[in-house]
Write an enzyme that holds these catalytic residues in place. Structure first.
Site, mmCIF file in Angstrom:
data_model
loop_
_atom_site.group_PDB
_atom_site.id
_atom_site.type_symbol
_atom_site.label_atom_id
_atom_site.label_comp_id
_atom_site.label_asym_id
_atom_site.label_seq_id
_atom_site.Cartn_x
_atom_site.Cartn_y
_atom_site.Cartn_z
ATOM 1 N N GLY A 284 0.806 -1.207 0.000
ATOM 2 C CA GLY A 284 0.000 0.000 0.000
ATOM 3 C C GLY A 284 0.840 1.257 0.000
ATOM 4 N N GLU B 13 1.993 -23.459 2.492
ATOM 5 C CA GLU B 13 3.209 -23.315 1.691
ATOM 6 C C GLU B 13 4.449 -23.699 2.488
ATOM 7 O OE1 GLU B 13 1.455 -19.712 -1.155
ATOM 8 O OE2 GLU B 13 2.581 -19.253 0.670
#
Length: 481
Positions: free
Chosen positions: A32, A191
């Site tokens: 962001g 993962e």
């Protein structure tokens, strides 16, 4: 105005105060914050980007640093270098200590130096941190996966566990060292568990003499009843079956109630508690927003935070009563917007467009078009050649999903050099057996604990003698340099 060197905590003012241009302060250098800064390139504004780290971290690939595939430099380029050609941006390293919405100032601190940055528009993209659901003491033995320090520490713990197992002659201790527990079956947990299993089965095969790495236990604990809950039952089951085929033990409806040096305590759905003796633990079970969210909400005209500390935003991502104070990324709470990179990027682009409209004389806060999020889907890789993906109503897995995952992550990486080196590294790693980032040091494992002890000592000294604490901090700084 030129920055004046501070002494013993004296305040200094960011140089953009006297230029006369619209001042934009951005907090955070994640997706962001960096997107917002780059989107203001060429705009008639002075941008001050304040970050607690010197890098822009590509957080989704931290697990590959932890398991020896990528180096930290490949996923964390230096923010200052990324923005060096953008002349209207100043990057300040520091921890934000205060935000004053009425005075329109942000106060940050680096060591003993305090800086006050004035703003006309504020973009808060401070992100989130690991949540231990009120049990912060778990972090001592089970690091999260939110920072480079976390990833490097975990790499040291994973590889160090195999080394310790090779040395010990005690059978029970060897089994404990060869048991790896991952808490949380979201994308990061899935993962990481898959990569630990692959690391043991492929890279470390034949490298030891008294142990067989592929005989280690990798346990994935999830408090809910499914793997990858946000992605739905179909993809969750697909991911679970693939993990189990790799030898990962998936244990659902298993709540972790305690974590210590020897292992973890787990409470099952029927209420019974059991122990898992393990040396290496990693926590990926939840996140909590930056404390800055609460600070902003308390100063606004009725803005609230959710249970995770995220700021419940207005439709234009502003704070009630402060139309030029925006929150984007993991710190914002907007229905239908997940805490992912694409949410932060889209939010940052939307907010900078509002600022540019104001500069062009088209500001009308009461009639702003609301932020609309475009869902580009979500993905999670399980192992080499295998991933799951959800794009709209389309759900698929396997090799095609894995290729899509590779392409998407390459696109989001910052800089051609990082994309190129990452692609080459992936090619070598996934087609072969070796991994290029297998070096570990004792500092990787113990530095965080030592720093925590040092900080506690400094806090105690500060309470006893403020002057002595400052002198001690300056002495440590001189020694480090």
């Amino acid at each position: 105005m030129t920055l004046t060197p501070s002494s013993r905590g004296a305040e200094q003012t960011a140089p953009s105060e006297t230029t006369g241009r619209h001042r934009v302060v951005i907090i955070g250098s994640g997706f962001g914050g960096l997107t917002a800064a780059r989107a203001l390139k060429g705009a008639d504004v002075d941008v001050t980007l304040i970050s607690r780290t010197t890098t822009h971290l590509f957080q989704p690939l931290l697990y590959q640093v932890a398991t020896g595939i990528l180096s930290e430099g490949e996923i964390a380029p230096t923010t200052r270098l990324v923005l060096r050609k953008q002349k209207n941006v100043q990057v300040l390293l520091g921890e934000v200590e205060a935000i004053d919405l009425k005075a329109k100032t942000v106060t940050s601190k680096l060591m003993t130096m305090t800086t006050v940055s004035h703003f006309d528009s504020l973009i808060v993209a401070a992100g989130a941190q690991q949540s231990y659901f009120g049990n912060d003491q778990f972090a001592t033995f089970a690091p999260g996966m939110k920072t480079i320090d976390d990833a490097l520490e975990l790499r040291g713990r994973i590889l160090g566990a195999f080394e310790a197992a090779e040395v010990t002659t005690d059978h029970a201790e060897r089994e404990r060292r060869l048991t790896f527990v991952v808490v949380g079956a979201g994308p990061t947990g899935v993962e990481l568990a898959g990569q630990i299993a692959e690391l043991a089965d492929r890279t470390l095969a034949g490298a030891f003499r008294t142990i067989k790495p592929n005989e280690c236990r990798v346990i994935l604990l999830e408090g809910a009843g499914a793997v990858l809950p946000p992605m739905g039952e179909k993809l969750g089951l697909k991911a679970q079956r693939r993990l189990e085929k790799m030898g990962v033990e998936v244990q659902l409806n298993a709540l972790v109630t305690n974590v210590d040096y020897q292992g973890v305590t787990v409470k099952d759905k029927d209420g019974a508690e059991r122990r898992i003796e393990c040396a290496c633990k990693v926590w990926s079970a939840g996140v909590q927003a930056s404390p800055l969210g609460k600070m902003i909400a308390e100063q606004s005209d009725g803005t609230e935070t959710d249970r995770a500390g995220r700021v419940i935003m207005e439709p234009d991502l502003s704070v009630k009563g402060h139309p030029n104070v925006f929150v984007v990324g993991d710190l914002m709470s907007v229905q239908g917007v997940p805490g992912m990179a694409q949410g932060a990027i889209q939010g940052a682009k939307y907010v900078t467009k509002l600022i540019k409209r104001e500069l062009a004389g088209h500001a009308d806060p009461a009639n702003r078009a609301p932020f609309k999020y475009f869902d580009k889907g979500s993905m999670a890789t399980i192992s080499r050649f295998s991933a799951v993906a959800q794009v709209g109503k389309l759900e698929f897995g396997g090799f095609i999903a894995w290729l899509a995952w590779l392409v998407l992550h390459l696109v989001y990486l910052v800089g051609f050099k990082n994309r190129f080196t990452t692609l080459i590294t992936w090619f070598i790693t996934f087609l072969g057996h070796s991994r290029g980032q297998m070096a570990i040091t004792s500092q990787m494992i113990y530095a965080r604990l030592a720093m925590d002890m040092l900080q506690n000592q400094q806090k105690l000294a500060l309470r006893q003698s403020p002057l002595a604490a400052v002198e001690e901090a300056e002495e440590l700084e001189r020694g480090a340099s």
